[in-house]
Write a protein that holds these residues in place. Sequence first.
Motif, PDB file in Angstrom:
ATOM      1  N   SER A 190     -11.839 -30.697 -27.743  1.00 22.40           N
ATOM      2  CA  SER A 190     -11.137 -30.390 -26.635  1.00 22.40           C
ATOM      3  C   SER A 190     -12.549 -30.100 -25.454  1.00 22.40           C
ATOM      4  O   SER A 190     -12.018 -29.711 -24.239  1.00 22.40           O
ATOM      5  CB  SER A 190     -10.622 -28.962 -26.599  1.00 22.40           C
ATOM      6  N   GLN A 212      -6.375 -30.549 -30.158  1.00 25.91           N
ATOM      7  CA  GLN A 212      -7.235 -29.467 -30.073  1.00 25.91           C
ATOM      8  C   GLN A 212      -6.883 -28.170 -30.724  1.00 25.91           C
ATOM      9  O   GLN A 212      -5.470 -27.935 -30.576  1.00 25.91           O
ATOM     10  CB  GLN A 212      -7.611 -29.266 -28.642  1.00 25.91           C
ATOM     11  N   SER A 214      -7.797 -25.067 -29.853  1.00 17.52           N
ATOM     12  CA  SER A 214      -7.647 -24.273 -28.548  1.00 17.52           C
ATOM     13  C   SER A 214      -7.909 -25.101 -27.341  1.00 17.52           C
ATOM     14  O   SER A 214      -8.834 -25.896 -27.318  1.00 17.52           O
ATOM     15  CB  SER A 214      -8.428 -23.081 -28.504  1.00 17.52           C
ATOM     16  N   PRO A 215      -7.365 -25.033 -26.095  1.00 21.04           N
ATOM     17  CA  PRO A 215      -7.627 -25.823 -24.674  1.00 21.04           C
ATOM     18  C   PRO A 215      -9.006 -25.196 -24.114  1.00 21.04           C
ATOM     19  O   PRO A 215      -9.557 -24.430 -24.519  1.00 21.04           O
ATOM     20  CB  PRO A 215      -6.471 -25.408 -24.177  1.00 21.04           C
ATOM     21  N   SER A 216      -9.215 -26.456 -23.199  1.00 16.59           N
ATOM     22  CA  SER A 216     -10.370 -26.156 -22.454  1.00 16.59           C
ATOM     23  C   SER A 216      -9.902 -26.336 -20.888  1.00 16.59           C
ATOM     24  O   SER A 216      -8.705 -26.901 -20.665  1.00 16.59           O
ATOM     25  CB  SER A 216     -11.399 -27.128 -22.605  1.00 16.59           C
ATOM     26  N   TYR A 217     -10.485 -25.612 -20.086  1.00 21.40           N
ATOM     27  CA  TYR A 217     -10.345 -26.135 -18.419  1.00 21.40           C
ATOM     28  C   TYR A 217     -10.497 -27.555 -18.311  1.00 21.40           C
ATOM     29  O   TYR A 217     -11.779 -27.901 -18.635  1.00 21.40           O
ATOM     30  CB  TYR A 217     -10.746 -25.075 -17.553  1.00 21.40           C
ATOM     31  N   LYS A 267      -7.928 -19.459 -12.376  1.00 26.23           N
ATOM     32  CA  LYS A 267      -7.168 -19.952 -13.610  1.00 26.23           C
ATOM     33  C   LYS A 267      -5.977 -20.664 -13.001  1.00 26.23           C
ATOM     34  O   LYS A 267      -5.636 -21.525 -13.558  1.00 26.23           O
ATOM     35  CB  LYS A 267      -7.227 -18.733 -14.672  1.00 26.23           C
ATOM     36  N   PRO A 290      -6.820 -22.053 -21.510  1.00 24.72           N
ATOM     37  CA  PRO A 290      -7.734 -21.329 -22.630  1.00 24.72           C
ATOM     38  C   PRO A 290      -7.347 -20.021 -22.523  1.00 24.72           C
ATOM     39  O   PRO A 290      -6.799 -19.213 -21.750  1.00 24.72           O
ATOM     40  CB  PRO A 290      -9.131 -21.827 -22.239  1.00 24.72           C
ATOM     41  N   SER A 291      -7.815 -19.268 -23.644  1.00 24.42           N
ATOM     42  CA  SER A 291      -7.783 -17.679 -23.625  1.00 24.42           C
ATOM     43  C   SER A 291      -8.778 -17.162 -22.983  1.00 24.42           C
ATOM     44  O   SER A 291      -8.806 -15.843 -22.614  1.00 24.42           O
ATOM     45  CB  SER A 291      -7.734 -17.383 -25.396  1.00 24.42           C
ATOM     46  N   TYR A 292      -9.944 -17.779 -22.672  1.00 23.73           N
ATOM     47  CA  TYR A 292     -11.215 -17.175 -22.073  1.00 23.73           C
ATOM     48  C   TYR A 292     -11.078 -17.439 -20.583  1.00 23.73           C
ATOM     49  O   TYR A 292     -10.312 -18.311 -20.145  1.00 23.73           O
ATOM     50  CB  TYR A 292     -12.476 -17.925 -22.536  1.00 23.73           C
ATOM     51  N   THR A 320      -1.749 -29.162 -29.225  1.00 22.67           N
ATOM     52  CA  THR A 320      -2.782 -27.811 -29.494  1.00 22.67           C
ATOM     53  C   THR A 320      -2.199 -27.395 -30.769  1.00 22.67           C
ATOM     54  O   THR A 320      -1.133 -26.810 -30.867  1.00 22.67           O
ATOM     55  CB  THR A 320      -2.621 -26.862 -28.308  1.00 22.67           C
ATOM     56  N   SER A 441     -18.857 -20.560 -25.789  1.00 24.82           N
ATOM     57  CA  SER A 441     -18.691 -21.964 -26.497  1.00 24.82           C
ATOM     58  C   SER A 441     -19.199 -22.203 -28.003  1.00 24.82           C
ATOM     59  O   SER A 441     -20.052 -21.360 -28.313  1.00 24.82           O
ATOM     60  CB  SER A 441     -19.376 -23.188 -25.917  1.00 24.82           C
TER      61      SER A 441
END
Length: 492
Positions: A190, A212, A214-217, A267, A290-292, A320, A441
């Motif tokens: 991702s 993926q 988990s997602p990314s921006y 976000k 993403p969760s972050y 995902t 990361s």
Amino acid sequence: MSISLDESGVLDVLIVGAGLSGIGAAAMLSQRCKDKSYMILEARSAIGGTWDLFRYPGIRSDSDMYTLGYAFRPWTDPQAIADGPAIRAYVADTARAYGIDPHIRYGHKVVKASWSSAQAVWTVTAALADGGEAVLRARFLYLCSGYYSYDEAYRPSFEGETDYRGRIVHPQFWPEDLDYSGKRVLVVGSGATAVTLVPAMAARAAHVTMLQRSPSYVVARPAQDRFARRTQRWLPPRLAYALTRWRLIAESIVLYRLARGKPELVKRHLLAQAQRQAGPGVDAGTHFSPSYKPWDQRVCLVPDGDLFRVLRQGGAEILTDRIVRFTERGVLLASGRELEADLVVLATGLSLKLFGGAAIEVDGRALDPSQAMAYKGMMLSDVPNCAMTFGYTNASWTLKADLTAAYVCRLLSWMDRHGVAIAVPRRDPTVASEPFLSFTSGYVQRARDVLPSQGARKPWQVYQNYVMDLLTIRFGRLDDGVMHFGPKGVMP
């Protein structure tokens, strides 16, 4: 061309790495320290570093070239987001323009560097491509080899891989003979590599799936910068470049501060943009949320929204989910779906390795980088006459590389004027240590035991802010009470 050494055969500066950082360092030395002898040792057989190593489809910069380019050499190509061959050519052209080529020794992999305070000299051992070794001596060691291993990548193992009848590759070691035309391709990952591969491979593959865990921006940005093109039409090249560069630096600082100060607002904006770009057939809330918080990890850049375009047009899809195991025809996902593929590309990340894996010794004592503290993000505590290039994680790498190169030149000139042979930042035990990088990361978290720490106060802090570093590094005092100086034979 021969490199002039003193009567003892000692170089003034030995640079490790002939990539973007190493060539920039040499160019700066050639301009500001004309009397210094230097050599560049490069483990590989070609110039360019990262931009020669990576050959996967679509390889490109993940930031604009007006800041990834050198401050002293304008980037004039219309493409602000450039491909790997264009960047490699820019590095090679810079080397030719500044007379650096004769100073490079290819096929020299540095395996050990030992400092002697008695002699005020580094003794560097390099393994040669033909199996032999070379030993060189230098008063200053300049490490420009990056922070990841060229020999290995992060490559998790999956159950059932031997059952799979297709081909599995990693982007870092892209096979020259790989033809994916008309094939079903699965790209696992991702990050920046995955979002680059998917649109590039979709042009020839039957279909591409980006899987993926988990997602990314992901942010779309024009491949060409309108402001840059306008200024280039009306202003001299260097002035146009400087204005564009500073505009982009200011923009990145403002956006980063906004993201850190108002993460939920940023976000929402990023998700709304992703949804508009990808179209109604893609759920941005699932695949680009993403969760972050924004900039807890690097934000992925896609020029002209190419990733979103292939998703919108149906040439690729994004999922995902998590791989449970490989099957004969593809992979079984945690959702129960079997995803069939002729080719699996594991864009799973880098394996971090400082100094190109070289062992460093100071007066016979082995250096453990994880026990050292970074001084201004470019030297290590209690390691004399040694600098390392470590660029920004929230902006272009070269911004910090340029500052580091200028500092090294300034430091060398100061030492000459004051008749000292040794410069070493001495660690203050009262300064609390913090992680060198605050990123969450995976590649950063995996390298916690490899990276040095930073300090809770200057000059031990790693700002990740170009303007603050500019003030501290370019205009701050060299003799600041932390950097200690001494004559040959005496460790200050």
